[in-house]
Design a protein around this motif. Sequence first.
Motif, PDB file in Angstrom:
ATOM      1  N   ARG A   1      49.286  61.314  -7.043  1.00  0.00           N
ATOM      2  CA  ARG A   1      50.156  60.256  -7.557  1.00  0.00           C
ATOM      3  C   ARG A   1      51.374  60.836  -8.255  1.00  0.00           C
ATOM      4  O   ARG A   1      52.474  60.288  -8.187  1.00  0.00           O
ATOM      5  CB  ARG A   1      49.351  59.398  -8.524  1.00  0.00           C
ATOM      6  N   ARG A   2      51.186  61.931  -8.942  1.00  0.00           N
ATOM      7  CA  ARG A   2      52.294  62.633  -9.605  1.00  0.00           C
ATOM      8  C   ARG A   2      52.470  63.975  -8.915  1.00  0.00           C
ATOM      9  O   ARG A   2      51.515  64.713  -8.722  1.00  0.00           O
ATOM     10  CB  ARG A   2      51.990  62.827 -11.079  1.00  0.00           C
ATOM     11  N   LYS A   3      53.698  64.269  -8.560  1.00  0.00           N
ATOM     12  CA  LYS A   3      53.971  65.494  -7.818  1.00  0.00           C
ATOM     13  C   LYS A   3      55.034  66.307  -8.535  1.00  0.00           C
ATOM     14  O   LYS A   3      55.898  65.746  -9.209  1.00  0.00           O
ATOM     15  CB  LYS A   3      54.480  65.173  -6.412  1.00  0.00           C
ATOM     16  N   ALA A   4      54.968  67.599  -8.355  1.00  0.00           N
ATOM     17  CA  ALA A   4      55.989  68.498  -8.889  1.00  0.00           C
ATOM     18  C   ALA A   4      56.154  69.646  -7.904  1.00  0.00           C
ATOM     19  O   ALA A   4      55.216  70.019  -7.206  1.00  0.00           O
ATOM     20  CB  ALA A   4      55.582  69.038 -10.256  1.00  0.00           C
ATOM     21  N   LEU A   5      57.352  70.178  -7.850  1.00  0.00           N
ATOM     22  CA  LEU A   5      57.640  71.334  -7.003  1.00  0.00           C
ATOM     23  C   LEU A   5      58.067  72.496  -7.882  1.00  0.00           C
ATOM     24  O   LEU A   5      58.957  72.343  -8.708  1.00  0.00           O
ATOM     25  CB  LEU A   5      58.766  71.012  -6.019  1.00  0.00           C
ATOM     26  N   PHE A   6      57.449  73.612  -7.695  1.00  0.00           N
ATOM     27  CA  PHE A   6      57.827  74.833  -8.408  1.00  0.00           C
ATOM     28  C   PHE A   6      58.271  75.836  -7.347  1.00  0.00           C
ATOM     29  O   PHE A   6      57.452  76.540  -6.759  1.00  0.00           O
ATOM     30  CB  PHE A   6      56.661  75.367  -9.233  1.00  0.00           C
ATOM     31  N   VAL A   7      59.551  75.845  -7.095  1.00  0.00           N
ATOM     32  CA  VAL A   7      60.128  76.631  -6.011  1.00  0.00           C
ATOM     33  C   VAL A   7      61.372  77.331  -6.553  1.00  0.00           C
ATOM     34  O   VAL A   7      62.072  76.781  -7.396  1.00  0.00           O
ATOM     35  CB  VAL A   7      60.511  75.692  -4.833  1.00  0.00           C
ATOM     36  N   PRO A   8      61.686  78.529  -6.054  1.00  0.00           N
ATOM     37  CA  PRO A   8      62.891  79.205  -6.521  1.00  0.00           C
ATOM     38  C   PRO A   8      64.162  78.437  -6.167  1.00  0.00           C
ATOM     39  O   PRO A   8      64.136  77.498  -5.364  1.00  0.00           O
ATOM     40  CB  PRO A   8      62.872  80.548  -5.791  1.00  0.00           C
TER      41      PRO A   8
ATOM     42  N   GLN B   1      56.491  73.260   4.437  1.00  0.00           N
ATOM     43  CA  GLN B   1      56.184  73.113   3.012  1.00  0.00           C
ATOM     44  C   GLN B   1      56.646  71.740   2.494  1.00  0.00           C
ATOM     45  O   GLN B   1      55.985  71.144   1.640  1.00  0.00           O
ATOM     46  CB  GLN B   1      56.838  74.230   2.193  1.00  0.00           C
ATOM     47  N   GLN B   2      57.757  71.249   3.002  1.00  0.00           N
ATOM     48  CA  GLN B   2      58.227  69.928   2.610  1.00  0.00           C
ATOM     49  C   GLN B   2      57.270  68.852   3.132  1.00  0.00           C
ATOM     50  O   GLN B   2      56.960  67.894   2.420  1.00  0.00           O
ATOM     51  CB  GLN B   2      59.638  69.689   3.139  1.00  0.00           C
ATOM     52  N   LYS B   3      56.792  69.023   4.351  1.00  0.00           N
ATOM     53  CA  LYS B   3      55.834  68.072   4.913  1.00  0.00           C
ATOM     54  C   LYS B   3      54.530  68.082   4.119  1.00  0.00           C
ATOM     55  O   LYS B   3      53.926  67.035   3.885  1.00  0.00           O
ATOM     56  CB  LYS B   3      55.553  68.401   6.377  1.00  0.00           C
ATOM     57  N   ASP B   4      54.095  69.280   3.694  1.00  0.00           N
ATOM     58  CA  ASP B   4      52.886  69.379   2.865  1.00  0.00           C
ATOM     59  C   ASP B   4      53.066  68.606   1.558  1.00  0.00           C
ATOM     60  O   ASP B   4      52.163  67.915   1.102  1.00  0.00           O
ATOM     61  CB  ASP B   4      52.551  70.843   2.556  1.00  0.00           C
ATOM     62  N   PHE B   5      54.249  68.720   0.949  1.00  0.00           N
ATOM     63  CA  PHE B   5      54.562  67.993  -0.285  1.00  0.00           C
ATOM     64  C   PHE B   5      54.504  66.485  -0.031  1.00  0.00           C
ATOM     65  O   PHE B   5      53.918  65.733  -0.809  1.00  0.00           O
ATOM     66  CB  PHE B   5      55.938  68.404  -0.801  1.00  0.00           C
ATOM     67  N   ILE B   6      55.105  66.043   1.063  1.00  0.00           N
ATOM     68  CA  ILE B   6      55.139  64.610   1.381  1.00  0.00           C
ATOM     69  C   ILE B   6      53.732  64.074   1.638  1.00  0.00           C
ATOM     70  O   ILE B   6      53.375  62.997   1.173  1.00  0.00           O
ATOM     71  CB  ILE B   6      56.066  64.352   2.593  1.00  0.00           C
ATOM     72  N   LYS B   7      52.915  64.826   2.370  1.00  0.00           N
ATOM     73  CA  LYS B   7      51.560  64.380   2.720  1.00  0.00           C
ATOM     74  C   LYS B   7      50.589  64.427   1.548  1.00  0.00           C
ATOM     75  O   LYS B   7      49.565  63.758   1.579  1.00  0.00           O
ATOM     76  CB  LYS B   7      50.983  65.244   3.846  1.00  0.00           C
ATOM     77  N   ASP B   8      50.879  65.217   0.533  1.00  0.00           N
ATOM     78  CA  ASP B   8      49.960  65.360  -0.598  1.00  0.00           C
ATOM     79  C   ASP B   8      49.687  63.991  -1.214  1.00  0.00           C
ATOM     80  O   ASP B   8      50.612  63.263  -1.563  1.00  0.00           O
ATOM     81  CB  ASP B   8      50.565  66.292  -1.643  1.00  0.00           C
ATOM     82  N   PRO B   9      48.415  63.611  -1.361  1.00  0.00           N
ATOM     83  CA  PRO B   9      48.088  62.279  -1.852  1.00  0.00           C
ATOM     84  C   PRO B   9      48.216  62.110  -3.374  1.00  0.00           C
ATOM     85  O   PRO B   9      48.003  61.008  -3.881  1.00  0.00           O
ATOM     86  CB  PRO B   9      46.631  62.102  -1.415  1.00  0.00           C
TER      87      PRO B   9
END
Length: 90
Positions: A27-34, A17-25
């Motif tokens: 420009r603005r990213k957010a994580l909604f995780v417990p 899941q962390q790799k998916d976040f890093i690879k996501d192209p």
Amino acid sequence: MISKATLKAIYNSGFKQQKDFIKDPSRRKALFVPRRGAKTYAIALYMIIAALTNPKVKILYLGLSKESAENALWRDCVLKIFNDFNFKEQ
């Protein structure tokens, strides 16, 4: 200059899941995780990889306060990654 093998090792130190976040192209990213979902560590990995591959990149990290941001990101994550991969703090 950082080697591709080191970058790959840093990238591979994350969960899927962390790799998916890093690879996501995006420009603005957010994580909604417990709670305890390794969000800060994923962000630290992303920031380090982005900084090593794009030296002039600008990355914004927000915390509740400067102190909480430094404690969470720098002391708990970035320094651990630096130690794991034998980087010298500058």
